[in-house]
Design a protein around this motif. Structure first.
Motif, PDB file in Angstrom:
ATOM      1  N   ALA A   1       0.815  -1.209   0.000  1.00 10.64           N
ATOM      2  CA  ALA A   1       0.000   0.000   0.000  1.00 10.64           C
ATOM      3  C   ALA A   1       0.853   1.266   0.000  1.00 10.64           C
ATOM      4  N   LEU A   2       2.100   1.164   0.438  1.00  9.22           N
ATOM      5  CA  LEU A   2       2.974   2.339   0.576  1.00  9.22           C
ATOM      6  C   LEU A   2       3.895   2.558  -0.617  1.00  9.22           C
ATOM      7  N   ILE A   3       4.266   1.501  -1.318  1.00 14.71           N
ATOM      8  CA  ILE A   3       5.276   1.645  -2.371  1.00 14.71           C
ATOM      9  C   ILE A   3       4.689   2.302  -3.626  1.00 14.71           C
ATOM     10  N   HIS A   4       5.575   2.930  -4.385  1.00 17.98           N
ATOM     11  CA  HIS A   4       5.227   3.380  -5.733  1.00 17.98           C
ATOM     12  C   HIS A   4       6.460   3.259  -6.614  1.00 17.98           C
ATOM     13  N   SER A   5       6.275   3.423  -7.900  1.00 18.52           N
ATOM     14  CA  SER A   5       7.272   3.000  -8.882  1.00 18.52           C
ATOM     15  C   SER A   5       8.560   3.810  -8.877  1.00 18.52           C
ATOM     16  N   ASP A   6       8.581   5.007  -8.298  1.00 14.96           N
ATOM     17  CA  ASP A   6       9.810   5.802  -8.321  1.00 14.96           C
ATOM     18  C   ASP A   6      10.578   5.752  -7.000  1.00 14.96           C
ATOM     19  N   MET A   7      10.276   4.751  -6.177  1.00 15.78           N
ATOM     20  CA  MET A   7      10.940   4.612  -4.876  1.00 15.78           C
ATOM     21  C   MET A   7      12.243   3.834  -4.968  1.00 15.78           C
ATOM     22  N   VAL A   8      13.223   4.234  -4.137  1.00 11.57           N
ATOM     23  CA  VAL A   8      14.394   3.409  -3.847  1.00 11.57           C
ATOM     24  C   VAL A   8      14.119   2.725  -2.506  1.00 11.57           C
ATOM     25  N   VAL A   9      14.098   1.414  -2.518  1.00 15.15           N
ATOM     26  CA  VAL A   9      13.744   0.629  -1.334  1.00 15.15           C
ATOM     27  C   VAL A   9      14.932  -0.224  -0.919  1.00 15.15           C
ATOM     28  N   VAL A  10      15.221  -0.244   0.370  1.00 19.29           N
ATOM     29  CA  VAL A  10      16.288  -1.070   0.926  1.00 19.29           C
ATOM     30  C   VAL A  10      15.680  -2.180   1.767  1.00 19.29           C
ATOM     31  N   ASP A  11      16.046  -3.407   1.469  1.00 21.86           N
ATOM     32  CA  ASP A  11      15.700  -4.560   2.301  1.00 21.86           C
ATOM     33  C   ASP A  11      16.878  -4.776   3.235  1.00 21.86           C
ATOM     34  N   LEU A  12      16.746  -4.309   4.463  1.00 21.40           N
ATOM     35  CA  LEU A  12      17.841  -4.349   5.435  1.00 21.40           C
ATOM     36  C   LEU A  12      17.780  -5.667   6.208  1.00 21.40           C
ATOM     37  N   GLY A  13      18.754  -6.528   5.935  1.00 25.11           N
ATOM     38  CA  GLY A  13      18.717  -7.887   6.457  1.00 25.11           C
ATOM     39  C   GLY A  13      18.040  -8.813   5.470  1.00 25.11           C
ATOM     40  N   ALA A  14      18.322  -8.594   4.187  1.00 20.09           N
ATOM     41  CA  ALA A  14      17.627  -9.315   3.115  1.00 20.09           C
ATOM     42  C   ALA A  14      17.925 -10.803   3.106  1.00 20.09           C
ATOM     43  N   GLY A  15      19.102 -11.207   3.614  1.00 17.73           N
ATOM     44  CA  GLY A  15      19.446 -12.620   3.604  1.00 17.73           C
ATOM     45  C   GLY A  15      19.603 -13.173   2.200  1.00 17.73           C
ATOM     46  N   ARG A  16      19.440 -14.458   2.086  1.00 22.31           N
ATOM     47  CA  ARG A  16      19.644 -15.125   0.799  1.00 22.31           C
ATOM     48  C   ARG A  16      18.368 -15.201  -0.034  1.00 22.31           C
ATOM     49  N   GLY A  17      17.254 -14.656   0.514  1.00 22.32           N
ATOM     50  CA  GLY A  17      15.987 -14.730  -0.198  1.00 22.32           C
ATOM     51  C   GLY A  17      15.295 -16.049  -0.003  1.00 22.32           C
ATOM     52  N   SER A  18      15.311 -16.575   1.221  1.00 23.53           N
ATOM     53  CA  SER A  18      14.776 -17.915   1.475  1.00 23.53           C
ATOM     54  C   SER A  18      13.278 -18.005   1.224  1.00 23.53           C
ATOM     55  N   ARG A  19      12.581 -16.875   1.287  1.00 23.33           N
ATOM     56  CA  ARG A  19      11.136 -16.928   1.051  1.00 23.33           C
ATOM     57  C   ARG A  19      10.803 -17.294  -0.392  1.00 23.33           C
TER      58      ARG A  19
ATOM     59  N   GLY B   1       9.687 -24.330  -1.901  1.00 20.11           N
ATOM     60  CA  GLY B   1       8.505 -24.658  -1.121  1.00 20.11           C
ATOM     61  C   GLY B   1       7.529 -23.515  -0.933  1.00 20.11           C
ATOM     62  N   SER B   2       7.897 -22.293  -1.320  1.00 24.36           N
ATOM     63  CA  SER B   2       7.023 -21.145  -1.112  1.00 24.36           C
ATOM     64  C   SER B   2       5.860 -21.151  -2.099  1.00 24.36           C
TER      65      SER B   2
ATOM     66  N   ARG C   1      13.766 -25.654  10.798  1.00 25.40           N
ATOM     67  CA  ARG C   1      14.531 -24.413  10.741  1.00 25.40           C
ATOM     68  C   ARG C   1      15.941 -24.686  10.246  1.00 25.40           C
ATOM     69  N   PRO C   2      16.376 -24.029   9.143  1.00 27.11           N
ATOM     70  CA  PRO C   2      17.743 -24.247   8.641  1.00 27.11           C
ATOM     71  C   PRO C   2      18.779 -23.672   9.601  1.00 27.11           C
ATOM     72  N   ASP C   3      19.867 -24.394   9.815  1.00 22.39           N
ATOM     73  CA  ASP C   3      20.923 -23.917  10.705  1.00 22.39           C
ATOM     74  C   ASP C   3      21.516 -22.601  10.213  1.00 22.39           C
ATOM     75  N   MET C   4      21.507 -22.372   8.896  1.00 23.44           N
ATOM     76  CA  MET C   4      22.100 -21.160   8.336  1.00 23.44           C
ATOM     77  C   MET C   4      21.296 -19.913   8.689  1.00 23.44           C
ATOM     78  N   ASP C   5      20.082 -20.082   9.212  1.00 23.75           N
ATOM     79  CA  ASP C   5      19.243 -18.942   9.554  1.00 23.75           C
ATOM     80  C   ASP C   5      19.261 -18.631  11.042  1.00 23.75           C
ATOM     81  N   VAL C   6      20.218 -19.160  11.775  1.00 21.66           N
ATOM     82  CA  VAL C   6      20.320 -18.941  13.214  1.00 21.66           C
ATOM     83  C   VAL C   6      21.354 -17.853  13.484  1.00 21.66           C
ATOM     84  N   PHE C   7      20.917 -16.761  14.145  1.00 22.52           N
ATOM     85  CA  PHE C   7      21.788 -15.641  14.460  1.00 22.52           C
ATOM     86  C   PHE C   7      21.565 -15.229  15.912  1.00 22.52           C
ATOM     87  N   PRO C   8      22.540 -14.559  16.544  1.00 21.63           N
ATOM     88  CA  PRO C   8      22.362 -14.108  17.933  1.00 21.63           C
ATOM     89  C   PRO C   8      21.202 -13.128  18.064  1.00 21.63           C
TER      90      PRO C   8
END
Length: 245
Positions: free
Chosen positions: A31-49, A53-54, A171-178
């Motif tokens: 609802a908030l985004i529009h086509s001329d935005m610069v968007v940062v995914d902070l903590g994007a990871g490897r894109g597991s979603r 299986g998604s 839960r994948p072990d690679m997704d475990v962080f402090p």
């Protein structure tokens, strides 16, 4: 059939539950985004979603690439370089300045990341530095006073790891962080972004019961608990903060 499918039969109609917190979060993002935005995914990871299986709906609904001017992924984990749906991927160091120019970003999305922030003052300062006036900081994170937040903070690490293998065996072990939970209450986010330059639109809410070990009794127990807890102890925080100056 999984326990979630049994308790949430509507999942078969599109691949998401009625109380899917990620869908709720991205509904507001869309609802908030529009086509001329610069968007940062902070903590994007490897894109597991976007793994095999998604559900197709989730992959398309959560994917902002092509719908905004530029989608930049930033993470301390080099796995972000493997993310399939970013225009640019950047690796940073924990606690370091974000590799972004001042007031260069229209929106920062931070999904299941705030609980891992060790130095919230520095984190908040960097968010404010890179966001343009009028820009949004949008985050979903566990509530410090929800059952997940409390358990993460009081259970010893060795016990927690063994328990997690039982209640979340996939839960994948690679997704475990402090985790630190230093920026995980609505009051804390208001103090962090509280110098008069922010508009707060945040709230707390429960999501689909998790950590039930794929057992019907566990799902029912968690669901019952979530039904009766006070608002202070709802499971998740939905943080939507707009920089006004």
């Amino acid at each position: 059939m999984s326990v979630v499918d049994a308790w949430r039969p509507e999942t078969a109609a599109g691949g998401f539950t009625r109380d899917d917190e990620d869908v709720a979060f991205y509904t507001r993002i869309n609802a908030l985004i529009h086509s001329d935005m610069v968007v940062v995914d902070l903590g994007a990871g490897r894109g597991s979603r976007y793994d095999e299986g998604s559900a197709p709906f989730r992959k398309s609904f959560f994917n902002l690439q092509g719908r905004v001017k530029q989608l930049i992924g930033v993470d301390v984990d080099p796995a972000v370089l493997e993310h399939p749906y970013l225009d640019e991927a950047l690796v940073t160091e924990p606690g370091a300045r974000l590799p972004l120019a001042d007031q260069s970003v229209d929106m920062i999305i931070s999904e299941w990341v705030l609980e891992h922030v060790e130095h919230p003052q520095e984190f908040g300062a960097e968010v404010q530095r890179v966001l343009k006036p009028g820009g949004w900081f949008c985050a979903i994170t566990p509530n410090k006073w929800g059952y997940v937040g409390i358990a993460n903070r009081i259970i010893p690490e060795k016990v927690k790891n063994a328990l997690m293998r039982r209640v979340w065996p996939d839960r994948p072990d690679m997704d475990v962080f402090p985790t630190y939970y230093r920026l995980n209450t609505l009051a804390r986010t208001r103090r962090m972004f509280g110098d008069g330059a922010w508009e707060h639109c945040s709230y707390s809410a429960n999501g689909t019961p998790k950590y039930h070990g794929n057992r019907s009794f566990g799902f029912a127990l968690v669901g019952l608990f979530q039904t009766f807890v006070p608002s202070l102890m709802r499971t998740n925080l939905f943080v939507f903060i707009r920089r006004t100056a």
